[in-house]
Design an enzyme around this catalytic site. Structure first.
Site, short mmCIF file in Angstrom:
data_model
loop_
_atom_site.label_atom_id
_atom_site.label_comp_id
_atom_site.label_asym_id
_atom_site.label_seq_id
_atom_site.Cartn_x
_atom_site.Cartn_y
_atom_site.Cartn_z
N CYS A 91 -2.20 -1.20 4.35
CA CYS A 91 -1.68 -0.69 3.08
C CYS A 91 -2.15 -1.57 1.93
O CYS A 91 -2.15 -2.81 2.06
CB CYS A 91 -0.15 -0.67 3.15
SG CYS A 91 0.65 -0.02 1.68
N HIS A 133 1.71 8.44 5.55
CA HIS A 133 1.89 7.06 5.07
C HIS A 133 2.26 7.07 3.59
O HIS A 133 3.21 6.40 3.18
CB HIS A 133 0.58 6.29 5.31
CG HIS A 133 0.57 4.91 4.77
ND1 HIS A 133 0.58 3.80 5.58
CD2 HIS A 133 0.53 4.43 3.50
CE1 HIS A 133 0.56 2.70 4.84
NE2 HIS A 133 0.53 3.07 3.56
N GLU A 134 1.53 7.83 2.80
CA GLU A 134 1.80 7.87 1.35
C GLU A 134 3.11 8.59 1.05
O GLU A 134 3.82 8.21 0.12
CB GLU A 134 0.63 8.52 0.61
CG GLU A 134 -0.68 7.78 0.73
CD GLU A 134 -0.59 6.30 0.40
OE1 GLU A 134 0.15 5.91 -0.54
OE2 GLU A 134 -1.28 5.51 1.07
N HIS A 137 5.90 6.23 1.12
CA HIS A 137 6.04 5.48 -0.13
C HIS A 137 6.90 6.25 -1.13
O HIS A 137 7.64 5.65 -1.91
CB HIS A 137 4.68 5.21 -0.78
CG HIS A 137 3.94 4.05 -0.21
ND1 HIS A 137 4.39 2.75 -0.30
CD2 HIS A 137 2.76 3.99 0.46
CE1 HIS A 137 3.52 1.94 0.28
NE2 HIS A 137 2.53 2.67 0.76
#
Length: 168
Positions: A91, A133-134, A137
């Site tokens: 990341c 993954h994003e 966030h």
């Protein structure tokens, strides 16, 4: 366009949730363009708005390796996940940290583009992994939160070593 500062762990702003985008205007278009430029400058493959201290639910992905194929997802929502596997992740907000995470390698996503038009896509492999993954966030979650207990202990040890080096 301008390159934006990427927040790094343990910055507490990385733990804040995003809010749904409701205004599809020049300001949003500028955010997306700046995120794409920032992504290219960092040589990363994906970036979310919370990583640059913006609370809007926006992320960009570009797996081309040369910045030629950026894709923007506004208000993304995963509709389905299949083909689970253990994948290695890193990341931009956790430089030097790598770990194995269980993710779906095939997803169907619904999102909006910079103009607000809704689209759906089937993503596979690394593109599917990057999107998840994003999207983590966007809700204040980091990939290290998904690591095994052993890997989380290694991560904490790495942070301790870094802190001691900075203090020395």
């Amino acid at each position: 366009m301008s390159r934006l500062h990427v927040l790094e762990y343990p910055d507490s702003r990385l733990r804040l949730s995003s809010r749904k985008v409701t205004r599809f205007d020049d300001d949003l278009a500028e955010l997306i363009d700046n995120m794409i430029e920032t992504l290219a400058a960092t040589q990363g493959i994906a970036l979310s708005a919370p990583q640059i201290d913006d609370r809007r639910a926006v992320l960009v992905v570009d797996l081309s390796g040369d910045g030629s194929a950026p894709q923007a997802y506004v208000n993304p929502e995963i509709l389905s996940k299949t083909a689970w596997g253990l994948v290695e992740e890193s990341c931009l907000s956790l430089p030097g940290v790598v770990g194995n995470v269980l993710r779906a390698t095939e997803v169907r996503v619904r999102a909006q583009d910079r103009k607000g038009d809704v689209f759906e896509r089937e993503l596979m492999g690394m593109e599917a992994v990057c999107l998840q993954h994003e999207m983590d966030h966007l809700v204040g979650k980091l990939f290290v939160d998904r690591l095994s207990l052993f890997q989380r202990l290694r991560f904490r040890a790495l942070l301790g070593r870094r802190a001691r080096r900075r203090a020395a």
